[in-house]
Design a protein around this motif. Structure first.
Motif, PDB file in Angstrom:
ATOM      1  N   ASP A  29       0.823  -1.217   0.000  1.00 35.95           N
ATOM      2  CA  ASP A  29       0.000   0.000   0.000  1.00 35.95           C
ATOM      3  C   ASP A  29       0.856   1.266   0.000  1.00 35.95           C
ATOM      4  OD1 ASP A  29      -2.334  -1.598   0.137  1.00 35.95           O
ATOM      5  OD2 ASP A  29      -2.098  -1.763   2.310  1.00 35.95           O
ATOM      6  N   THR A  41       7.275  -0.897   5.244  1.00 35.74           N
ATOM      7  CA  THR A  41       6.551  -2.136   5.557  1.00 35.74           C
ATOM      8  C   THR A  41       7.437  -3.086   6.337  1.00 35.74           C
ATOM      9  OG1 THR A  41       5.146  -1.934   3.593  1.00 35.74           O
ATOM     10  CG2 THR A  41       5.336  -4.122   4.579  1.00 35.74           C
ATOM     11  N   TYR A  80      -1.327 -10.447   0.310  1.00 35.19           N
ATOM     12  CA  TYR A  80      -2.406  -9.490   0.079  1.00 35.19           C
ATOM     13  C   TYR A  80      -3.655  -9.825   0.895  1.00 35.19           C
ATOM     14  CZ  TYR A  80       0.479  -7.832  -3.788  1.00 35.19           C
ATOM     15  OH  TYR A  80       1.501  -7.320  -4.540  1.00 35.19           O
TER      16      TYR A  80
END
Length: 722
Positions: free
Chosen positions: A265, A270, A334
């Motif tokens: 995103d 991350t 995901y």
């Protein structure tokens, strides 16, 4: 008397099987363009040492209708640079591309790169030397890096329209004995030793022995690297006007395959930039190279010179890797934001490359017109044997277990949690490319101020692919004439204007997934600019505007590793400025800026993968703005010499994945460097890169394959001269 032009180390190498022509007359570095010489008297004889320049002829830089930048060994040494990739960062027209997990050199010049499934090509002393799989090129043994920008394909042939990188290696200097040796220690417990010794064996025979060895960790967890190389050069005077030079290359790189980090995103934090998401149990990927060059130069007289030579090089890359699965339909990350599904891959890439070249350079007059000509021919044979194996996680729709998905937790990785999956053959084929070219160039001096260049090159290329897996053998032959033209006008002593046009041709190696050999790339290049010579030649610069177009451009097929897709047309246009030299006060200055607008110019949709490129989509890893600056000054501390310098690099934001909006952020990096003479012939040196510890990202293939840049990195060492 043995004649060579200044800065002209004869390009030589050994080739047991072929003698090839390599570049000819020398390029003077000064604004006047006259060949200057360095002479040494020994036993009553005069020896002149120098280096012939590839593809340039007997011209001053200001006379060439082309933008040329050079990065010297002194600049590499100042910055503590040990990789070609880092050296090319110093020129803003060159930007990083995907490097196969750090295992080959990949770059774009003026926005264009070649096939993403192959390393970027470059020249070594005028011979194709970058097409194999020998690992990233080390800076040891490099005398200078030449960035030959612009429409020169009509002469060099089969290259990218944005330009060509030529590495001029350190050659044996006849009749002299000297040397350097250094040892250094750097961040992450990296230790490196390097030596360069030139030995005069007899009056006409000299050997230059260059070697390096490096070992240590990196900022990436579980990524330890070992690399070494031996790069000797032997020079032999066969008479007052003839020299034979042989260069040998033996290198090895051992390092785990590393795809980098994942970005979810748009969050580049991350995971930490040090987080390794592969599998240590895969072991090292090993890249090996063995090469020979042999060059013979003969000066018929002061006007005509012949250079013939050949090169052979064998490279081999082998190893396993565990890489993030890029297909969303197979990627559990995901779903929960932490479980990364991985592929496992095995590579056996074996390549042989042989080149023979010949070039005659000289000058003559017709009436009041002076002609300086280059006439040459070359033969190039490249064989690429690849066996690629892969395990791939199943589709999420089948409800796979974590073991079936070969999952690793990106926030709390446990390595070796599952047995290493077996891999199955996906690609097993041999690609062969045989190419022959002939070229001629004539630069006509019409007046003292006006020169016109015309030339052309004819290429004939034979492509063969033997697919051992499918049993399909493919054959195609292409031929093409590529013209070139340019004009140079000297407005005044410090200012010259020029313009150039050229067409290019480059065969695409390999086939699509169906076994069809691709049509070759064709290109068209236009360039115009100003060349500046200031402060009596102490400061030189080039301002250029360019536009390049290519057709039948290839990109990696995301669902068929080792294969490509033809995305059609692409265009790059922009403005660049290079300035280098010495300011009053003894300050050495380097400035390089490029604005590049590179984009796709056609639509391509693959019905099986939905891979899509639209007109106007930016090309991957190409920033619009790129800037590099540095300054250094030498001064005295007591009776000892010292130097201190600093530099800055800015790289703008750029697209991180083909056919999507994923974008890498801009970054600005600062560096400092210096050295101090401790005692006679012994100096202390050091450098700090990424001084303010910025988070930056070198390149990307997708949000799941992002290469983070190194944090603050320091190096200190000792260097001895004799």
């Amino acid at each position: 008397m043995f004649r060579f032009a200044k800065d002209n180390r004869l390009l030589a190498g050994t080739l047991p099987v072929a003698i090839a022509l390599a570049p000819c007359p020398a390029l003077a570095e000064g604004a006047e363009g006259a060949e200057s010489e360095e002479r040494e008297e020994s036993s009553g004889a005069i020896t002149v040492t120098g280096v012939r320049q590839a593809y340039r002829g007997d011209f001053a830089i200001s006379e060439i209708p082309q933008s040329i930048a050079e990065i010297s060994a002194a600049t590499l040494e100042q910055n503590g640079i040990q990789r070609l990739t880092d050296a090319l960062d110093l020129n803003a027209s060159v930007v990083r591309q995907n490097t196969l997990g750090g295992l080959w050199d990949a770059f774009a010049i003026r926005g264009f790169t070649g096939d993403e499934n192959m390393p970027s090509g470059y020249l070594v002393n005028g011979f194709n030397g970058g097409r194999g799989f020998g690992g990233q090129r080390d800076a040891a043994g490099i005398e200078r890096v030449e960035v030959l920008k612009g429409p020169a394909a009509a002469l060099i042939g089969r290259g990218e329209p944005g330009g060509t990188i030529n590495l001029v290696t350190k050659q044996a200097e006849l009749g002299r004995t000297f040397g350097t040796a250094s040892v250094q220690y750097g961040s992450f417990d990296r230790v490196r030793g390097e030596a360069d010794v030139n030995l005069a064996v007899t009056g006409g025979l000299t050997a230059r022995l260059i070697g390096y060895a490096e070992d240590g960790d990196t900022f990436r967890e579980h990524v330890h690297q070992t690399r070494w190389g031996f790069l000797p050069s032997v020079g032999l005077a066969l008479g007052p006007d003839t020299r034979l030079t042989y260069d040998f290359e033996k290198t090895r790189v051992e390092v785990p395959f590393d795809r980098g980090i994942v970005v979810l995103d748009g969050d580049f934090r991350t995971v930490p930039r040090s987080r390794f998401l592969g599998e240590p149990g895969d072991g090292d990927t090993v890249a090996r190279a063995t090469g020979h060059q042999l060059r013979l130069q003969h000066d018929f007289n002061d006007r005509w010179s012949l250079l013939v030579g050949g090169s052979i090089r064998h490279t081999l890359l082998t190893g396993f890797s565990s890489d993030a699965e890029t297909a969303a339909s197979r990627q559990s990350l995901y779903l929960d934001g932490r479980s990364l599904s991985r592929q496992r891959r095995s590579r056996y890439y074996d390549a042989d490359h042989a080149v023979v070249r010949a070039e005659l350079a000289g000058e003559f007059e017709t009436g009041s017109l002076r002609h300086r000509v280059l006439i040459g021919a070359d033969y190039d044979e490249f064989t690429y044997d690849q066996v690629f194996r892969r395990f791939r996680p199943p589709a999420l729709s089948t409800g796979p277990t974590e073991q079936q998905g070969y999952v690793i937790d990106i926030h709390d990785p446990v390595y070796g949690r599952f047995p290493l999956p077996d891999v199955a053959v996906m690609t097993d084929r041999v690609d062969r490319q045989r190419a022959m070219g002939v070229y001629v160039q004539d630069q006509i001096e019409i007046t003292d101020r006006l020169q016109v260049r015309v030339g052309g090159r004819y290429d004939r290329v034979r492509l063969e692919t033997d697919n051992r897996l499918s049993g399909v053998d493919s054959r195609r032959t292409h031929s093409r004439f590529s013209p070139q033209a340019g004009i140079v006008y000297k407005l005044s002593d410090p200012l010259t204007v020029y313009a150039a046009y050229g067409q290019g041709f480059r065969a695409n190696v390999g086939t699509d997934v169906s076994g069809t050999i691709f049509d070759p790339e064709s290109s068209e290049s236009m360039e115009a600019g100003l060349k500046l010579t200031l402060l009596g030649g102490a400061l030189n610069g080039t301002l250029a505007a360019f536009q390049l177009t290519k057709s039948n451009v290839l990109a990696t097929d995301p669902d068929a590793p080792g294969y490509s897709l033809a995305i059609g047309k692409a265009r790059s246009r922009g403005v660049e400025f290079d300035l280098s030299g010495r300011l009053p006060g003894g300050v050495d200055l380097l400035v390089s800026y490029a604005y590049v607008d590179a984009e796709a110019r056609s639509t391509m949709v693959d019905p099986n993968t939905s891979f899509q490129v639209r007109p106007g989509d930016p090309l991957v890893n190409i920033p619009r703005h790129n800037l590099n600056m540095q300054a250094a000054r030498t001064f005295a501390i007591g009776d000892r010499e010292a130097q201190i310098g600093a530099g800055m690099q800015y790289v703008g934001k750029r697209r991180g994945e083909t056919g999507s909006t994923f974008t890498l952020p801009a970054h600005t990096l600062f560096r400092v460097f210096g050295k101090l003479d401790l005692i006679d012939n012994v100096e202390l040196f050091g450098s700090v890169t990424n001084l303010f510890d910025a988070h930056w990202y070198a390149n990307s293939y997708s949000p799941l394959w992002v290469q983070p840049g190194a944090p603050r990195t320091a190096t200190i060492g000792l260097r001895a001269h004799f």
